[in-house]
Write a protein that holds these residues in place. Structure first.
Motif, short mmCIF file in Angstrom:
data_model
loop_
_atom_site.label_atom_id
_atom_site.label_comp_id
_atom_site.label_asym_id
_atom_site.label_seq_id
_atom_site.Cartn_x
_atom_site.Cartn_y
_atom_site.Cartn_z
N ASP A 79 24.09 81.73 -18.59
CA ASP A 79 25.40 81.32 -18.08
C ASP A 79 25.78 79.94 -18.62
OD1 ASP A 79 27.76 81.03 -16.71
OD2 ASP A 79 26.86 81.00 -14.71
N LEU A 80 26.21 79.91 -19.87
CA LEU A 80 26.58 78.64 -20.50
C LEU A 80 27.76 77.98 -19.79
CD1 LEU A 80 26.41 76.56 -22.83
CD2 LEU A 80 27.92 78.07 -24.14
N VAL A 81 28.81 78.73 -19.58
CA VAL A 81 30.03 78.16 -18.98
C VAL A 81 29.78 77.74 -17.53
CG1 VAL A 81 32.43 78.61 -18.38
CG2 VAL A 81 31.53 79.39 -20.58
N GLY A 82 29.12 78.59 -16.77
CA GLY A 82 28.80 78.23 -15.38
C GLY A 82 27.94 76.99 -15.30
N GLY A 83 26.97 76.88 -16.20
CA GLY A 83 26.13 75.69 -16.23
C GLY A 83 26.92 74.44 -16.56
N LEU A 84 27.83 74.55 -17.52
CA LEU A 84 28.67 73.40 -17.87
C LEU A 84 29.59 73.01 -16.71
CD1 LEU A 84 29.58 74.16 -21.58
CD2 LEU A 84 28.42 72.11 -20.72
N VAL A 85 30.26 73.99 -16.13
CA VAL A 85 31.20 73.71 -15.04
C VAL A 85 30.45 73.07 -13.85
CG1 VAL A 85 32.70 74.80 -13.32
CG2 VAL A 85 32.89 75.42 -15.74
N THR A 86 29.30 73.62 -13.52
CA THR A 86 28.51 73.06 -12.42
C THR A 86 28.00 71.67 -12.76
OG1 THR A 86 27.85 75.27 -11.71
CG2 THR A 86 26.46 73.45 -10.99
N GLY A 87 27.56 71.48 -14.00
CA GLY A 87 27.07 70.18 -14.42
C GLY A 87 28.15 69.11 -14.42
N ILE A 88 29.32 69.45 -14.91
CA ILE A 88 30.43 68.50 -14.91
C ILE A 88 30.77 68.13 -13.47
CG2 ILE A 88 32.90 68.25 -15.41
CD1 ILE A 88 32.33 70.23 -17.84
#
Length: 119
Positions: free
Chosen positions: A100-109
């Motif tokens: 989950d690249l996008v989910g990881g980025l969104v959560t990380g941001i």
């Protein structure tokens, strides 16, 4: 790595915009390979942000080499210390590992913005 869909790009842009509005910091994401040592390349990308670099947070994801770097400018680091970046990176890496690249980025941001907003 396959290209992101327009909806995925929109999700990342929305997360960046929300983080910036909440914190006054500049957030940026780079998804791609490093040219040379990953940390050094991430620091060069961060410096390339120019005048806003001191209040910027750059997240670099090298999908092919399973690499993640978070670089904070001098002013941003006052709000998001290295220890917090490491905690966020661990949660992001877990999502990336699950595909989950996008989910990881969104959560990380969002996690980095949450940390900055607490100060």
């Amino acid at each position: 790595m396959r290209a992101l869909t327009s909806l995925q790009n929109d999700d990342i842009r929305a997360a960046l915009k929300a983080a910036e509005a909440r914190t006054g910091l500049r957030f940026a994401v780079y998804i791609g390979p490093a040219e040379g040592p990953r940390r050094e390349y991430a620091e060069r990308l961060h410096a390339a942000l120019g005048e806003v670099a001191e209040r910027a947070v750059l997240i670099m994801v090298d999908v092919n080499d399973h690499g993640l770097e978070i670089v904070t400018g001098e002013r941003a680091r006052r709000f998001i210390p290295d220890g917090e970046c490491r905690l966020v990176a661990v949660s992001m890496a877990g999502a990336f590992g699950a595909g989950d690249l996008v989910g990881g980025l969104v959560t990380g941001i969002a996690g980095l913005a949450e940390c900055a907003a607490r100060v």
